[in-house]
Design a protein around this motif. Structure first.
Motif, PDB file in Angstrom:
ATOM      1  N   VAL A  83       4.051 -24.934  22.886  1.00 47.66           N
ATOM      2  CA  VAL A  83       4.319 -25.429  24.242  1.00 47.66           C
ATOM      3  C   VAL A  83       4.745 -24.280  25.149  1.00 47.66           C
ATOM      4  N   GLN A  84       5.638 -23.414  24.645  1.00 50.98           N
ATOM      5  CA  GLN A  84       6.105 -22.293  25.458  1.00 50.98           C
ATOM      6  C   GLN A  84       4.993 -21.296  25.753  1.00 50.98           C
ATOM      7  N   LEU A  85       4.078 -21.138  24.794  1.00 51.32           N
ATOM      8  CA  LEU A  85       2.940 -20.243  25.008  1.00 51.32           C
ATOM      9  C   LEU A  85       2.078 -20.753  26.152  1.00 51.32           C
ATOM     10  N   PRO A  92       5.472 -15.114  32.881  1.00 45.74           N
ATOM     11  CA  PRO A  92       6.363 -14.784  31.769  1.00 45.74           C
ATOM     12  C   PRO A  92       7.782 -15.273  32.006  1.00 45.74           C
ATOM     13  N   LEU A  93       8.507 -15.484  30.899  1.00 45.74           N
ATOM     14  CA  LEU A  93       9.907 -15.899  30.954  1.00 45.74           C
ATOM     15  C   LEU A  93      10.110 -17.078  31.895  1.00 45.74           C
ATOM     16  N   ALA A  94       9.357 -18.140  31.628  1.00 52.27           N
ATOM     17  CA  ALA A  94       9.497 -19.395  32.364  1.00 52.27           C
ATOM     18  C   ALA A  94       9.826 -20.486  31.350  1.00 52.27           C
ATOM     19  N   ARG A 118      17.976 -14.060  36.678  1.00 57.45           N
ATOM     20  CA  ARG A 118      17.757 -15.183  37.590  1.00 57.45           C
ATOM     21  C   ARG A 118      16.952 -14.751  38.820  1.00 57.45           C
ATOM     22  N   ARG A 119      17.228 -13.564  39.307  1.00 61.11           N
ATOM     23  CA  ARG A 119      16.484 -13.068  40.468  1.00 61.11           C
ATOM     24  C   ARG A 119      15.037 -12.772  40.103  1.00 61.11           C
ATOM     25  N   ARG A 120      14.823 -12.162  38.943  1.00 60.84           N
ATOM     26  CA  ARG A 120      13.482 -11.741  38.552  1.00 60.84           C
ATOM     27  C   ARG A 120      12.635 -12.894  38.031  1.00 60.84           C
ATOM     28  N   PHE A 121      13.271 -13.851  37.352  1.00 64.23           N
ATOM     29  CA  PHE A 121      12.532 -14.949  36.721  1.00 64.23           C
ATOM     30  C   PHE A 121      13.221 -16.270  37.047  1.00 64.23           C
ATOM     31  N   PRO A 122      13.042 -16.785  38.243  1.00 64.66           N
ATOM     32  CA  PRO A 122      13.759 -17.993  38.674  1.00 64.66           C
ATOM     33  C   PRO A 122      13.405 -19.236  37.873  1.00 64.66           C
ATOM     34  N   ARG A 123      12.282 -19.233  37.178  1.00 59.21           N
ATOM     35  CA  ARG A 123      11.894 -20.409  36.389  1.00 59.21           C
ATOM     36  C   ARG A 123      12.431 -20.361  34.962  1.00 59.21           C
ATOM     37  N   LEU A 124      13.126 -19.285  34.618  1.00 59.41           N
ATOM     38  CA  LEU A 124      13.703 -19.169  33.284  1.00 59.41           C
ATOM     39  C   LEU A 124      14.953 -20.037  33.178  1.00 59.41           C
ATOM     40  N   ARG A 125      15.044 -20.808  32.103  1.00 60.18           N
ATOM     41  CA  ARG A 125      16.217 -21.654  31.844  1.00 60.18           C
ATOM     42  C   ARG A 125      16.859 -21.185  30.542  1.00 60.18           C
ATOM     43  N   LEU A 126      17.950 -20.440  30.679  1.00 54.99           N
ATOM     44  CA  LEU A 126      18.618 -19.857  29.526  1.00 54.99           C
ATOM     45  C   LEU A 126      19.692 -20.801  28.978  1.00 54.99           C
ATOM     46  N   PHE A 127      19.693 -20.954  27.664  1.00 53.60           N
ATOM     47  CA  PHE A 127      20.736 -21.689  26.962  1.00 53.60           C
ATOM     48  C   PHE A 127      21.428 -20.698  26.033  1.00 53.60           C
ATOM     49  N   LEU A 128      22.712 -20.464  26.251  1.00 59.09           N
ATOM     50  CA  LEU A 128      23.444 -19.434  25.531  1.00 59.09           C
ATOM     51  C   LEU A 128      24.292 -20.016  24.422  1.00 59.09           C
ATOM     52  N   ARG A 129      24.394 -19.259  23.333  1.00 67.31           N
ATOM     53  CA  ARG A 129      25.307 -19.609  22.247  1.00 67.31           C
ATOM     54  C   ARG A 129      25.983 -18.332  21.770  1.00 67.31           C
ATOM     55  N   GLU A 130      27.312 -18.324  21.745  1.00 70.19           N
ATOM     56  CA  GLU A 130      28.086 -17.155  21.327  1.00 70.19           C
ATOM     57  C   GLU A 130      28.702 -17.401  19.966  1.00 70.19           C
ATOM     58  N   GLU A 131      28.346 -16.564  19.001  1.00 69.53           N
ATOM     59  CA  GLU A 131      28.888 -16.671  17.651  1.00 69.53           C
ATOM     60  C   GLU A 131      28.825 -15.310  16.986  1.00 69.53           C
ATOM     61  N   ARG A 278      12.442 -13.979  15.175  1.00 73.19           N
ATOM     62  CA  ARG A 278      11.721 -14.251  13.939  1.00 73.19           C
ATOM     63  C   ARG A 278      10.381 -13.520  13.916  1.00 73.19           C
ATOM     64  N   ARG A 279      10.045 -12.987  12.783  1.00 70.87           N
ATOM     65  CA  ARG A 279       8.764 -12.303  12.631  1.00 70.87           C
ATOM     66  C   ARG A 279       7.610 -13.290  12.764  1.00 70.87           C
ATOM     67  N   GLY A 280       6.553 -12.838  13.417  1.00 73.35           N
ATOM     68  CA  GLY A 280       5.363 -13.653  13.549  1.00 73.35           C
ATOM     69  C   GLY A 280       5.371 -14.602  14.719  1.00 73.35           C
ATOM     70  N   THR A 281       6.429 -14.620  15.513  1.00 78.95           N
ATOM     71  CA  THR A 281       6.482 -15.531  16.644  1.00 78.95           C
ATOM     72  C   THR A 281       5.408 -15.194  17.675  1.00 78.95           C
ATOM     73  N   GLN A 282       4.901 -16.229  18.327  1.00 79.50           N
ATOM     74  CA  GLN A 282       3.900 -16.036  19.370  1.00 79.50           C
ATOM     75  C   GLN A 282       4.531 -15.593  20.688  1.00 79.50           C
ATOM     76  N   ARG A 283       5.854 -15.550  20.744  1.00 80.98           N
ATOM     77  CA  ARG A 283       6.547 -15.213  21.990  1.00 80.98           C
ATOM     78  C   ARG A 283       7.092 -13.778  21.994  1.00 80.98           C
ATOM     79  N   GLU A 284       6.599 -12.978  21.086  1.00 79.93           N
ATOM     80  CA  GLU A 284       7.133 -11.615  20.986  1.00 79.93           C
ATOM     81  C   GLU A 284       7.008 -10.853  22.300  1.00 79.93           C
ATOM     82  N   HIS A 285       5.891 -11.046  23.005  1.00 77.99           N
ATOM     83  CA  HIS A 285       5.719 -10.318  24.272  1.00 77.99           C
ATOM     84  C   HIS A 285       6.789 -10.720  25.282  1.00 77.99           C
TER      85      HIS A 285
END
Length: 325
Positions: A83-85, A92-94, A118-131, A278-285
């Motif tokens: 779906v992300q592809l 990119p980064l949407a 946010r300025r460069r990619f306004p359609r990017l929706r980041l979900f953060l997790r700190e651990e 993860r290795r082999g991901t289609q989102r590496e670019h």
């Protein structure tokens, strides 16, 4: 014709494994408990084998059930990447991106970096997790995260990594401390000093010991803290000295204190800030593009909230004198 499991059934199975309880799994999947239970039963009927042993007190997965959960996670990850592809074809980064970050990086680097994203990619929706790193990589492997911002060296054999920049360490002490009198500090001068470090589990602990060329609990007395801010308070309280990374210093962690910083003389190791996926991901670019943006954000923020320019020049002269002596 082979009847295949549905993504819905696989998602319910993974939710059950993660929560260990039908009721909590149903809440996580936003369905009723009876619906989730029926979904798991349908999957077992389709495969012809039991995946879960049900008792009145707990849920136990059979060996086949555990293997199926791992396969289900991979299939769900690949479906999400598909779906992300498709979405990334429009730019990119949407769309959503689940980013993990360790606590010794997140609060000091991400505020400025995310503003840039946010300025460069306004359609990017980041979900953060700190651990901590170990838990982040486990979530990354399990498909709960897309990419993680960590510090190397650390064991990342199952992942691809992209080094972003080096993060050097500096000694932090009170103004009147003997080590604060020099422009730069030799690592061997820390031997015997009460050295304040993060508690076990933080990769920064090992990185700091490597930077000052000390072994774990050897060559210096060690006191532990749960966070970098606690370390700063302990130093200001006169309990010892510590080593803090440049990111934290640039992020203003010493603001409002009277503490001073001194660089370590060469050779002093630095930790490497990196992205992992993860290795082999289609989102590496996409992840590499994210890495390039983080590199640019770090470069653009050089000098803010760190040691003064005069202190750096003095430290440089101190290193030069050390090299010449």
């Amino acid at each position: 014709m082979i009847h295949l499991p549905t993504l819905r059934q696989l998602r319910h199975l993974v939710a059950l494994h993660e929560t260990g309880h039908f009721g909590r799994a149903a809440q996580a999947a936003h369905v009723t408990q009876s619906t989730l239970s029926a979904s798991i039963k349908e999957l077992e009927t389709l495969l012809g084998l039991a995946l879960v042993d049900r008792t009145s007190r707990r849920v136990t997965f059979t060996p086949l059930g555990l293997a199926t959960v791992e396969r289900a996670r991979r299939l769900l990850n690949e479906a999400e990447e598909l779906v992300q592809l498709a979405k990334s074809a429009a730019g990119p980064l949407a769309g959503p991106l689940r980013l993990g970050v360790i606590p010794t990086i997140g609060p000091f680097f991400l505020p400025a970096a995310l503003a840039r994203l946010r300025r460069r990619f306004p359609r990017l929706r980041l979900f953060l997790r700190e651990e901590l790193t170990e838990r982040l990589l486990a979530r990354l492997a399990g498909g709960e995260l897309d990419v993680a911002l960590i510090a190397l060296p650390y064991g990342t054999g199952g992942f691809e990594t992209m080094a972003l920049f080096e993060d050097c360490f500096a000694l932090v002490s009170r103004k009147g401390h003997r080590l604060a009198k020099a422009a730069a500090v030799r690592p061997r001068e820390l031997a015997g000093e009460p050295l304040l470090l993060l508690e076990e589990g933080h990769c920064l602990r090992g990185h700091a010991l490597s930077a000052c060329q000390l072994r774990e609990r050897g060559g210096a007395a060690v006191l532990e803290a749960t966070s970098l801010h606690t370390l700063v308070q302990m130093v200001e309280g006169g309990l010892g000295v510590t080593l803090l990374p440049e990111l934290a210093l640039r992020g203003g962690i010493l603001r409002g204190t009277s503490l001073v910083t001194r660089p370590l003389t060469e050779p002093a190791e630095a930790r490497t800030i990196a992205l992992a996926w993860r290795r082999g991901t289609q989102r590496e670019h996409e992840f590499r593009l994210l890495g390039e943006e983080l590199i640019a954000a770090h470069a653009a923020g050089e000098g803010t909230h760190s040691a003064s320019r005069s202190e750096r020049r003095a430290a440089g002269r101190g290193r030069a004198r050390t090299a010449a002596s």
